[in-house]
Design an enzyme around this catalytic site. Structure first.
Site, PDB file in Angstrom:
ATOM      1  N   HIS A 130     -20.374 -43.540  30.137  1.00 46.70           N
ATOM      2  CA  HIS A 130     -20.185 -43.738  28.600  1.00 46.70           C
ATOM      3  C   HIS A 130     -18.692 -43.540  28.461  1.00 46.70           C
ATOM      4  O   HIS A 130     -17.795 -42.788  28.939  1.00 46.70           O
ATOM      5  CB  HIS A 130     -21.195 -42.834  27.569  1.00 46.70           C
ATOM      6  CG  HIS A 130     -20.757 -41.300  27.918  1.00 46.70           C
ATOM      7  ND1 HIS A 130     -19.707 -40.856  27.077  1.00 46.70           N
ATOM      8  CD2 HIS A 130     -21.248 -40.632  28.836  1.00 46.70           C
ATOM      9  CE1 HIS A 130     -19.856 -39.677  27.440  1.00 46.70           C
ATOM     10  NE2 HIS A 130     -20.749 -39.306  28.340  1.00 46.70           N
ATOM     11  N   ASP A 164     -17.625 -43.013  25.093  1.00 45.65           N
ATOM     12  CA  ASP A 164     -17.417 -42.410  23.939  1.00 45.65           C
ATOM     13  C   ASP A 164     -17.426 -40.838  24.203  1.00 45.65           C
ATOM     14  O   ASP A 164     -17.495 -40.325  25.358  1.00 45.65           O
ATOM     15  CB  ASP A 164     -18.425 -42.380  22.967  1.00 45.65           C
ATOM     16  CG  ASP A 164     -19.651 -42.114  23.370  1.00 45.65           C
ATOM     17  OD1 ASP A 164     -19.996 -42.224  24.651  1.00 45.65           O
ATOM     18  OD2 ASP A 164     -20.688 -41.421  22.616  1.00 45.65           O
ATOM     19  N   GLU A 214     -23.345 -42.406  23.731  1.00 40.31           N
ATOM     20  CA  GLU A 214     -24.075 -41.484  24.574  1.00 40.31           C
ATOM     21  C   GLU A 214     -24.117 -40.170  23.729  1.00 40.31           C
ATOM     22  O   GLU A 214     -25.230 -39.492  23.711  1.00 40.31           O
ATOM     23  CB  GLU A 214     -23.443 -41.308  25.877  1.00 40.31           C
ATOM     24  CG  GLU A 214     -24.395 -40.791  26.931  1.00 40.31           C
ATOM     25  CD  GLU A 214     -24.274 -39.077  26.824  1.00 40.31           C
ATOM     26  OE1 GLU A 214     -24.870 -38.489  27.543  1.00 40.31           O
ATOM     27  OE2 GLU A 214     -23.202 -38.565  26.268  1.00 40.31           O
ATOM     28  N   GLU A 215     -23.100 -39.775  23.077  1.00 37.64           N
ATOM     29  CA  GLU A 215     -22.964 -38.477  22.727  1.00 37.64           C
ATOM     30  C   GLU A 215     -23.487 -38.583  21.126  1.00 37.64           C
ATOM     31  O   GLU A 215     -23.845 -37.470  20.375  1.00 37.64           O
ATOM     32  CB  GLU A 215     -21.459 -38.181  22.009  1.00 37.64           C
ATOM     33  CG  GLU A 215     -20.471 -38.067  23.558  1.00 37.64           C
ATOM     34  CD  GLU A 215     -20.723 -36.962  24.651  1.00 37.64           C
ATOM     35  OE1 GLU A 215     -21.803 -36.266  24.340  1.00 37.64           O
ATOM     36  OE2 GLU A 215     -20.170 -36.882  25.508  1.00 37.64           O
TER      37      GLU A 215
END
Lengths: 358, 852
Positions: free
Chosen positions: B483, B485, B549-550
């Site tokens: 990811h 982010d 993702e976060e």
């Protein structure tokens, strides 16, 4: 024979860091001198003097130094300790005295000053009493009249002033923003030495072989440059001791324990002293015998004095016999320097530990 | 070299250099700028590559092919690897500041001189001390040292104005077994004297000089006592072109001193002869030679240029306000260091730029060339060493950078500069630009790449595919998930560097996202790209780099399912690198993650917020109900009372138990097996927060209280079953209260646990690759956290996953000062490279996907 100390810094230093606090400060040297142990009188207790230039350029203060001196022993002077704790300067001369010539008197205390100039001497002029008349008649009136006391050192200063004058500089005039220039002062000191050497020879009554050499460790400054000599009128004898130390900071890492920090290659702190102020071995370098140390701005220069007493080969040993006869060496029994040139220098000088213990 | 020099000379003549002293306007280092000067101040300044922070002043620098050596005020020589930026060694033995260093590349020797009057010789490969050399004279500090390859002689200049030398071919003749001659040991009238009462002076500290390897006492005739009339600050080799008056091919020595002179020396029949004196106005602190030009840095801030052909001063430039303490040259550029600033000059010192390098004096400056890149290294009394990329200063120099590690760092710097915080409107544009950057990078490296938009207009997913192109290619396909982010870095104010600008310090890279997950993603991309560019990629590598993702991978599952045709139906392995080692020392492989259920529990009344002094005691209060309800979830010992909560946890196998034992034996974390199991393979329940309506003062009865709760679940728990049980449990407990308040339960999001098979071919391949890169086999670990996409991808593509943790436990992911060790990044790339080369096709029959 006396002890002296010179400090020149990029920044002012509290005098206590030089005079009172270090374990082997100049005041402690007045009763615990290591390189000058006179069995008869093992102390430099015949007075002291401290001269310093004020840090800020203030027209009211003028360009000359302030000198504080007394005939009491330095370790016994409460005012000295008080002043040292509250005075800062970036150019300091300090001197403790053991008189060889001249009585106990404030007029005989070093450093001597003349307008912007300041002067100290560690050593003695051979045959001084015989050359004094010659000296007096050689000098211009104003320098002859300058002499107040009875020491060979003060006369040497007067001769230096006269030498400056003869080189075309009026020492009573303000020195200007950069002083008289280190070349000029160095030349005047060399001229002074030359006169003393010549007259000493002339006054020796022909008995040159048994003549004592002169020990001429002079220190002079105009508040900008400093010239210090380590000189003896002999090819075979060692001059009176002189050491120097430079670095970025003189720090107290434990109470009474100082060392010279080298955080860069600059010489922000320059110390020149008859004896090291500390026992940090790698901080101190011996000034070679018969040379001139110059401090110009914050840079140390070293020039040999190349005359009849100069030894080109640095490994040729000089004896400390004369100094020993004057009670001017350490109490440690040391093997006599050998003249055997086939021996390596450290052995020849008895500086290897194994050979010392044998 | 010789022809080039004469051409350069002709050039400079044509330019019509003034052959007299012309001082250009003063350029102050304090930031003031003289408008008359032709010198632009900030254009064309190099970028910093890395900085090493030490605890002592950096007095000297030298470099070999592999290492940078730094002499410090702490009596040590620090050794750094120029590839990985790690500090690899500390050379001790000097008893004072290390003031000068010199590397003989031909002989692989390092020479060091110090304020202890000692010269040491080290092997630059083994980093072992070879010789300790001392002089019989009282020389003080050694300020300058150099080695002449042609004369096979080391020369050094000292505080007592002398220059001494030692021929390395005859050095063994001067070996001494007697330490008593060392400057710190030999007899001194002063230092060996006794004080009052016979008390001896303090004995010198001999610890450092305990056992010098081989002691050399310099022959006492190899000395020039007054080489200068001041300290000998610097020395340089000068090899003149044959057409110059000096004539023959010979190496000359230049020395610069406190007396302002530069002396030119030659060795003639065993004596060191001074041939020329070039006189400068003040002390010469540093020198550099370019062709026949000598540049001298002086104490008053002036740089003098001498023509060594004619021994003529060509130009004198007031370059700095303070002392010019260090100077170096490369190609046509001269670099001079003073207080804080370095100036870069053209060869005639007419044009230049400056930039701030250190928070103090710049004491040493050298240039090095590596992988066709040119780097300026500066050391200062701010105790740091900085590396500057000066490649751009040389237009003709086109380094082949495509996949060198430097390029990986450069790409990572760009990657980190995007503020890709997910779940925030403010950073949408940054996320888009970042996704495009990754896409373009993949394309540049030869991958097919697209952005996959997510239907609810969240951050796009970057898709990239490197197709196998080796002659022995296979149809194996792996899917790498990562990811781009990051967690928001603003607000805490505790970052020591700018979070969105990659900073290299002490072998680490600092910046938000560098370890989670941008660095690890780039390592995998570069590994595949390298193989592809070399035509050696044997498998297909598909990248899916998402941007949410976060935030729980919102929209990821739907978009991936929709684009399954693009991504492929024949994925053999799912790979990822989104976790950390257990400690800072031992590399790991990760084979398990817990799942998670996030829920909100709310108790509310029909009345508004009330005053407790007016209305207290009338009603059951929602907050009281909520806390009582939460209290029912665990017993007094903390055990979770939700029925069946600890079941069904998969029983531990012997093989798995062994993995825990290995961790105990090989790791320094000091956690017991039981504790690790509780973190990794047992479920847990956490109450995160309780929020209430109304203002937070002591007289309010809130009408509503909300608790956020999460459950971490493990194989073989069924996430939907656990979810139903907890909701049922809460509802029935609340019903038993018979309260007039209302209960509402909301499941916010949930993600499955993942358990890989550490015995499968993917883990085995990775383990071998780890062994090759790190020299040890990895520990097999699990993690208590959750990555939602992993289990989804396994199910979606019917392919088992394997995870390679990239960074160390101390990486501070999600926290302030997030970092990644550079050697971890490089090794991750190497591990992926090997894994991509060796990963086999999955034999679905024997290595089938284990059910979780």
């Amino acid at each position: 024979m006396c002890r002296f100390l010179i400090f020149k810094g990029r920044d002012p230093i509290l005098l206590a860091h030089l005079l009172t606090r270090p374990e082997h400060s100049i005041i402690n040297q007045s009763y615990d001198s290591r390189l000058r142990i006179d069995n008869r009188r093992p102390i430099n207790g015949d007075g002291f003097g401290v001269g310093y230039y004020t840090p800020e350029a203030d027209p009211e203060l003028g360009d000359g130094p302030c000198v504080f001196c007394a005939t009491t022993p330095a370790w016994n002077n409460l005012n000295l300790a008080r002043l040292a704790e509250k005075t800062k300067s970036s150019m300091v001369f300090a001197h403790v005295r053991a008189s060889t010539a001249g009585v106990l008197s404030e007029t005989n205390c070093h450093p001597f000053t003349f307008h912007s100039l300041m002067f100290m001497h560690n050593g003695q002029i051979a045959n001084f009493h015989r050359m004094k008349r010659k000296l007096a008649s050689h000098m211009k009136d104003e320098y002859f009249l300058y002499v107040q006391g009875g020491t060979d050192s003060e006369w040497a200063f007067a001769l230096f002033l006269d030498s400056l004058d003869k080189l075309g500089v009026d020492p009573s005039k303000p020195a200007g923003v950069n002083g008289f220039g280190h070349e000029m002062i160095r030349n005047a000191i060399l001229l002074t030495i030359q006169y003393i050497k010549d007259w000493s020879k002339q006054c020796s009554e022909g008995d040159t072989d048994n003549e004592e050499p002169s020990l001429l460790n002079f220190a002079v400054t105009d508040g900008h440059s400093v010239i210090v000599t380590r000189y003896i009128t002999s090819r075979t004898e060692e001059a009176a001791s002189l050491h120097f130390s430079t670095g970025s900071k003189f720090i107290e890492y434990e109470p009474g324990q100082y060392k010279m920090e080298r955080r860069d290659r600059r010489q922000d702190v320059i110390l020149v002293a008859s004896e090291p102020l500390t026992f940090e071995r790698s901080d101190w370098v011996t000034v070679p015998t018969n040379s001139i140390l110059t401090i110009n701005n914050q840079t140390v220069l070293l020039h040999p004095i190349m005359d009849e007493f100069y030894q080109t080969d640095p490994s040729v040993p000089r004896s400390s016999n004369f100094a020993a006869s004057r009670g001017l060496v350490s109490p440690i029994v040391e093997p006599q320097a050998s003249t055997n040139v086939n021996l390596p220098p450290l052995e020849r000088e008895g500086r290897r530990r194994l050979s010392i213990t044998v | 070299m010789v022809n080039g020099t004469s051409a350069l000379l002709a050039d400079s003549g044509a330019k019509g250099w003034p052959l007299s002293r012309i001082a250009t306007p003063s350029l102050d280092d304090d930031g003031s700028y003289d408008a008359d000067a032709k010198v632009p101040l900030s254009e064309d300044t190099p970028s910093i590559v890395h900085r090493w922070q030490q605890s002592n002043s950096i007095l000297s620098l030298a470099a070999s092919d592999r290492y940078v050596f730094a002499g410090t005020g702490g009596n040590e020589i620090q050794v750094f690897d120029t590839e990985t930026y790690q500090q690899v060694d500390t050379l001790t033995g000097h008893g004072g500041s290390v003031l000068c260093l010199y590397v003989s590349t031909g002989k692989s020797l390092l020479f060091s001189g110090g304020s202890d009057s000692i010269l040491k010789v080290w092997d630059t490969d083994s980093l072992k001390e070879l010789y300790t050399i001392y002089s019989v004279f009282d020389i003080g500090d050694i300020f300058a040292v150099l080695y002449s390859e042609m004369l096979e002689t080391v020369f050094f200049g000292s505080q007592n104005a002398s220059i001494q030398w030692c021929n390395m071919t005859t050095i063994d003749r001067h070996t001494s077994l007697d330490k008593s001659g060392l400057p710190s040991n030999r007899f001194s009238k002063f230092f060996n004297s006794s004080g009052p009462g016979g008390k001896s002076s303090p004995v010198p500290k001999e610890t450092m000089l305990a056992v010098p390897k081989t002691l050399i006492e310099l022959p006492y005739h190899s000395v020039v006592p007054y080489a200068h009339f001041g300290y000998v600050y610097c020395m340089q080799i000068y090899q003149p072109p044959v057409h110059t008056p000096l004539g023959v091919v010979e190496e000359y020595i230049l020395s610069g001193g406190g007396d302002g002179n530069v002396n030119l020396w030659a060795m003639r029949h065993g004596t060191f002869v001074c041939l020329r004196k070039l006189s400068n106005s003040t002390s010469v602190l540093c020198m550099t030679v370019m062709d026949t030009f000598l540049y001298c840095g002086l104490t008053d801030g002036v740089i003098n240029i001498w023509d060594l052909d004619a021994f003529q001063l060509i130009k004198s430039v007031h370059a700095h306000k303070e002392d010019v303490l260090s100077i170096a040259s490369f190609g046509n550029c001269v670099f001079s260091g003073s207080a804080g600033y370095v100036r870069k000059w053209s060869r005639d010192l007419s044009l230049g730029s400056r930039w701030e390098c250190h928070n103090g004096l710049i004491l040493s400056t050298i240039t090095v060339e590596r992988d066709n890149r040119r780097v300026l290294i500066t050391g200062g009394n701010d105790d740091s060493i900085a590396l500057w990329d000066i490649t751009d200063s040389f237009p003709n120099c086109r380094p082949d950078l495509s996949f060198a590690n430097d390029q990986l760092l450069a790409s990572l710097a760009t990657f980190v500069s995007f503020r890709t915080v997910s779940g925030s409107e403010e950073y949408l544009a940054d996320c888009r630009r970042c996704a495009t950057f990754i896409k373009s990078l993949l394309k540049k490296f030869g991958a097919a790449s697209h952005l996959i938009v997510t239907d609810n207009n969240r951050n796009p997913i970057v898709y990239g595919r490197f197709s196998a192109n080796a002659s022995d290619k296979t149809d194996t396909t792996v899917l790498f998930y990562g990811h781009y982010d990051v967690i928001d870095a603003s607000g805490s104010g505790k970052w020591e560097t700018e979070p969105h600008s990659l900073s290299g310090l002490n072998g680490y890279l600092y910046g938000r996202g560098v370890s989670d997950n941008k660095g690890p993603v780039l390592a995998a991309v570069f590994a595949a790209a390298e193989l592809f560019q070399e035509g050696k990629l044997r498998i297909n590598v598909v990248f899916l780099i998402e941007g949410e993702e976060e935030c729980g991978s919102i929209g990821f599952q739907a978009s991936v399912s929709a684009k399954k045709d693009l991504i492929g139906h024949d994925i053999d392995w799912i790979l990822l690198s989104n976790s950390y080692w257990l400690d800072d020392e031992v590399p790991c492989l990760n084979y398990g993650l817990r799942g998670v259920i996030h829920l909100t529990v709310e108790v509310s009344s029909d009345r508004p917020d009330l005053h407790s002094g007016v209305d207290g005691g009338i009603d059951r209060e929602p907050l009281m109900d909520l806390t009582k309800l939460l209290a029912k979830l665990t017993d007094d010992a903390g055990k979770v009372l939700v029925p069946g909560f600890y079941e069904p946890v998969r029983p531990i196998t012997e093989a798995e138990e062994r993995l825990y034992e290995q961790i105990g034996e090989n790791s320094s974390i000091g956690l017991s097996k039981d504790l690790l199991m509780a973190k990794w393979r047992l479920p847990s329940l956490t109450v995160h927060a309780i929020n209430v309506s109304g203002p937070p003062n002591q007289t309010i009865i809130p009408h509503k209280a909300t608790a956020t709760i999460s459950l971490r679940i493990v194989p073989d728990q069924d996430i939907d079953a656990v979810s139903a049980t907890i909701q049922h449990c809460l509802a029935s407990q609340f019903a038993a209260f018979k309260s007039r308040n209302h209960l509402s339960i909301k499941i916010n999001r949930q993600a499955d646990a993942w358990l890989g098979d550490p015995e499968n071919a993917a883990f085995k391949t990775l383990a071998n690759a780890v062994k090759e890169a790190w020299g040890v086999y990895p520990l097999y670990i699990r993690e208590g956290g959750t990555i939602p996409a992993v289990r989804f991808l396994e199910k979606e593509f019917d392919a088992p996953a394997a995870q390679l943790p990239c960074g160390q436990a101390s990486d501070h992911a999600h926290l302030d000062n997030e970092r990644l060790r550079i050697v971890n990044l490089y090794n991750a790339k190497n591990i992926w490279r090997r894994a991509f080369d060796e990963l086999p096709k999955r034999t679905k029959l024997t290595n089938g996907l284990r059910r979780c």
